[in-house]
Every structure is written in C-alpha cells, then in structure tokens.
Design a protein around this motif. Structure first.
Motif, PDB file in Angstrom:
ATOM      1  N   ILE A  23      14.917-113.200  79.993  1.00 21.82           N
ATOM      2  CA  ILE A  23      14.114-113.842  81.226  1.00 21.82           C
ATOM      3  C   ILE A  23      12.469-113.816  80.787  1.00 21.82           C
ATOM      4  O   ILE A  23      11.890-114.858  81.214  1.00 21.82           O
ATOM      5  N   VAL A  44      11.184-112.176  89.741  1.00 25.44           N
ATOM      6  CA  VAL A  44      12.603-112.616  89.792  1.00 25.44           C
ATOM      7  C   VAL A  44      13.590-111.364  90.190  1.00 25.44           C
ATOM      8  O   VAL A  44      13.263-110.478  89.886  1.00 25.44           O
ATOM      9  N   THR A 125      16.192-119.887  84.282  1.00 22.79           N
ATOM     10  CA  THR A 125      14.638-119.249  84.450  1.00 22.79           C
ATOM     11  C   THR A 125      13.722-120.398  83.837  1.00 22.79           C
ATOM     12  O   THR A 125      12.824-120.501  84.821  1.00 22.79           O
TER      13      THR A 125
END
Length: 163
Positions: A23, A44, A125
């Motif tokens: 990520i 996130v 992502t």
C-alpha cells in the motif's frame, strides 16, 4: 516527503505486513508517476464490509458495501493545479485525503478476478490515489479510459500484474 498512515480497523481478514508495505509503495509510486510537487499526507483505513457499507450509506447515500472509498481534501483544475482545499495545514504536509478499503471485498474480488489479494489491494490503492489527485470516471467514459490506463501503467511499472 510523504507521510502515510495505515490503520487496520477490522478483524475478519489478516493483513500481513507485506500488504501494508505494498500500500505504501503504491501511494509513493502514484505520487511519483503523477509528478506530485508537494509534501503529502495520506490516510488509509482498512475495514470490513459492514463498516464500508455504513460509510458509503452515510457519505454517499448508497446503502451497500463497496470495495474502496476516496475522500479527497484537495481539488484540482484541468491542469492539475490545486484550486481548493478542505484542509488547513499547520505543517509542511498537505493532507491529500483518506482512503477506505474493505479487506473483505478485496478478498472477494481477488478470487472473482483470479489474481492475488496483494494485487487487488494494490489496485484499490492506486485507484483511490488517482481519485485523491483529481481523476474521476463516474459518468465520464473519457475520464474512465484515462484513469484506468494510468492505474494499469503504475501497477505494471511496479511489476504488480494480474497473476
């Protein structure tokens, strides 16, 4: 400099350290690919289907689970210049926005599309990052073509392909 905050607020899917690393790498690669010229902060949050359904219902009036939601704090014009900001920066970092990913939905979609959980989390992502950077595909076929092309190019450069 980029600050990336990742919070796992669900317990239904194990999120290995490697996935958090992917990520972060995808966020950094997207910012590099898009030639981001400011120091950014990105948040996130990894949730389950129930939590993302609640957020989707509250924020968008859509009463169903989804795979990823993007909440941009900056707004860009057609040239990529910042035209508005929903965030008062008190430091050197500009808050780009928030990404919320349903880990449960990512597992489901990885199986559905025949690739790895790693690839699906990377795809969600980069997709969300492009939204945070002003790209959109909703009701815009040309925007969708451009955005999806950039997504695949970023992932391909990272060696993250449909396995």
């Amino acid at each position: 400099m980029t600050e990336i905050i990742i919070e796992n607020e669900q317990k239904k899917v194990v999120i290995p350290t490697e996935i958090e690393g992917v990520i972060k790498q995808v966020i950094l690669k997207t910012l590099e690919f898009e030639e981001c010229d400011f120091d950014a902060e990105v948040s996130v949050t990894i949730v389950d289907n129930e939590a993302i359904k609640e957020i989707n219902s509250t924020q968008r009036g859509i009463d169903r689970a989804t795979d990823v939601l993007s909440f941009p704090m900056l707004y860009f014009d057609e040239n990529g210049d910042i035209i508005d900001c929903d965030y008062d920066s008190d430091g050197d970092l500009m808050m780009l926005g928030d990404i919320v990913i349903s880990a449960e939905r990512a597992v489901e979609q990885a199986a559905e599309y025949g690739h790895s959980f790693r690839r699906e989390m990377a795809f969600l992502t980069v997709h969300s990052m492009l939204h945070l950077l002003g790209y959109d595909h909703v009701d815009d076929p040309e925007g969708e073509r451009i955005m999806f092309g950039r997504q695949e190019e970023i992932l391909r450069e990272m060696g993250i392909t449909r396995e």
